[in-house]
Design a protein around this motif. Structure first.
Motif, PDB file in Angstrom:
ATOM      1  N   GLY A  64       0.830  -1.195   0.000  1.00 54.43           N
ATOM      2  CA  GLY A  64       0.000   0.000   0.000  1.00 54.43           C
ATOM      3  C   GLY A  64       0.865   1.245   0.000  1.00 54.43           C
ATOM      4  N   ASP A  65       0.202   2.390  -0.085  1.00 54.23           N
ATOM      5  CA  ASP A  65       0.934   3.653  -0.024  1.00 54.23           C
ATOM      6  C   ASP A  65       0.935   4.198   1.400  1.00 54.23           C
ATOM      7  N   ASP A  66       0.909   3.292   2.364  1.00 54.32           N
ATOM      8  CA  ASP A  66       0.888   3.641   3.783  1.00 54.32           C
ATOM      9  C   ASP A  66       2.291   3.555   4.379  1.00 54.32           C
ATOM     10  N   VAL A  67       2.381   3.799   5.674  1.00 58.19           N
ATOM     11  CA  VAL A  67       3.683   3.785   6.355  1.00 58.19           C
ATOM     12  C   VAL A  67       4.329   2.397   6.289  1.00 58.19           C
ATOM     13  N   PHE A  68       3.525   1.333   6.359  1.00 64.28           N
ATOM     14  CA  PHE A  68       4.094  -0.005   6.275  1.00 64.28           C
ATOM     15  C   PHE A  68       4.610  -0.297   4.864  1.00 64.28           C
ATOM     16  N   TYR A  71       7.920   1.275   4.638  1.00 65.39           N
ATOM     17  CA  TYR A  71       8.883   0.483   5.416  1.00 65.39           C
ATOM     18  C   TYR A  71       9.309  -0.768   4.638  1.00 65.39           C
ATOM     19  N   ILE A  72       8.344  -1.458   4.043  1.00 62.53           N
ATOM     20  CA  ILE A  72       8.650  -2.670   3.274  1.00 62.53           C
ATOM     21  C   ILE A  72       9.552  -2.325   2.094  1.00 62.53           C
ATOM     22  N   ARG A  73       9.205  -1.285   1.356  1.00 56.99           N
ATOM     23  CA  ARG A  73      10.030  -0.884   0.205  1.00 56.99           C
ATOM     24  C   ARG A  73      11.450  -0.531   0.643  1.00 56.99           C
ATOM     25  N   HIS A  87       4.138  -3.504  -7.127  1.00 55.88           N
ATOM     26  CA  HIS A  87       2.923  -2.715  -7.339  1.00 55.88           C
ATOM     27  C   HIS A  87       2.571  -1.968  -6.057  1.00 55.88           C
ATOM     28  N   GLU A  88       2.348  -0.662  -6.182  1.00 53.76           N
ATOM     29  CA  GLU A  88       1.884   0.136  -5.046  1.00 53.76           C
ATOM     30  C   GLU A  88       0.409   0.451  -5.262  1.00 53.76           C
ATOM     31  N   MET A 111      -1.832 -13.686  13.281  1.00 53.98           N
ATOM     32  CA  MET A 111      -2.932 -13.214  12.450  1.00 53.98           C
ATOM     33  C   MET A 111      -2.334 -12.476  11.261  1.00 53.98           C
ATOM     34  N   SER A 112      -2.907 -12.716  10.087  1.00 54.40           N
ATOM     35  CA  SER A 112      -2.417 -12.009   8.915  1.00 54.40           C
ATOM     36  C   SER A 112      -3.561 -11.275   8.230  1.00 54.40           C
ATOM     37  N   ASP A 113      -3.235 -10.118   7.716  1.00 49.21           N
ATOM     38  CA  ASP A 113      -4.178  -9.322   6.935  1.00 49.21           C
ATOM     39  C   ASP A 113      -3.520  -9.091   5.581  1.00 49.21           C
ATOM     40  N   MET A 114      -3.884  -9.927   4.623  1.00 48.41           N
ATOM     41  CA  MET A 114      -3.309  -9.849   3.284  1.00 48.41           C
ATOM     42  C   MET A 114      -4.381  -9.478   2.258  1.00 48.41           C
ATOM     43  N   ARG A 115      -5.382  -8.740   2.714  1.00 50.49           N
ATOM     44  CA  ARG A 115      -6.472  -8.354   1.810  1.00 50.49           C
ATOM     45  C   ARG A 115      -5.976  -7.592   0.592  1.00 50.49           C
ATOM     46  N   ILE A 116      -4.865  -6.898   0.709  1.00 48.86           N
ATOM     47  CA  ILE A 116      -4.344  -6.113  -0.414  1.00 48.86           C
ATOM     48  C   ILE A 116      -4.152  -6.979  -1.649  1.00 48.86           C
TER      49      ILE A 116
END
Length: 139
Positions: A64-68, A71-73, A87-88, A111-116
């Motif tokens: 995503g285009d969020d803080v995480f 951080y990942i990039r 992909h962003e 717990m994982s949130d991989m909805r993206i």
């Protein structure tokens, strides 16, 4: 001159959040502990290890285009992973994995949130990377 061989990783890139209790865990209550954030996702982790071993590694994933996502990039670049094809997803939340550990370091719950990946990755993303994938020595 032939192009240099490269590897392509296709899969998850997460922000991993780990919490470890300092004492016995009290369910349904706040527990003192330590927290840490690291870049993760099985594919991203494999890419990092290969890049640190000197391989030319390209990552196909979604953040995503969020803080995480930032951080990942950043962590990928620092590890030597080529993220030009990452992909962003604008307005999306990056994938996050959360684990809660007891005082001994054993996982109580994850717990994982991989909805993206399901909601924000365009259907044509991987087909648009066909040439890159087919040119890889290893996928």
């Amino acid at each position: 001159m032939a192009p240099s061989p490269y590897l392509v990783g296709v899969g998850a890139a997460n922000a991993d959040v780990h919490g470890r209790s300092r004492a016995a865990v009290n369910l349904r209550d706040s527990n003192p502990g330590t927290m840490r954030v690291s870049a993760g996702g099985v594919t991203r982790n494999v890419c990092e290890n290969l890049a640190r071993l000197g391989a030319d590694v390209k990552l196909l994933s979604c953040v995503g285009d969020d803080v995480f996502g930032s951080y990942i990039r950043r962590s990928c670049v620092e590890a030597g992973i080529d993220i030009r094809y990452l992909h962003e997803a604008r307005g999306a939340h990056s994938s996050i994995y959360l684990s809660i550990l007891n005082a001994d370091g054993d996982m109580l719950v994850g717990m994982s949130d991989m909805r993206i990946v399901q909601q924000d990755l365009p259907a044509d993303y991987l087909p648009s990377q066909k040439q890159l994938i087919q040119g890889a020595k290893v996928v």
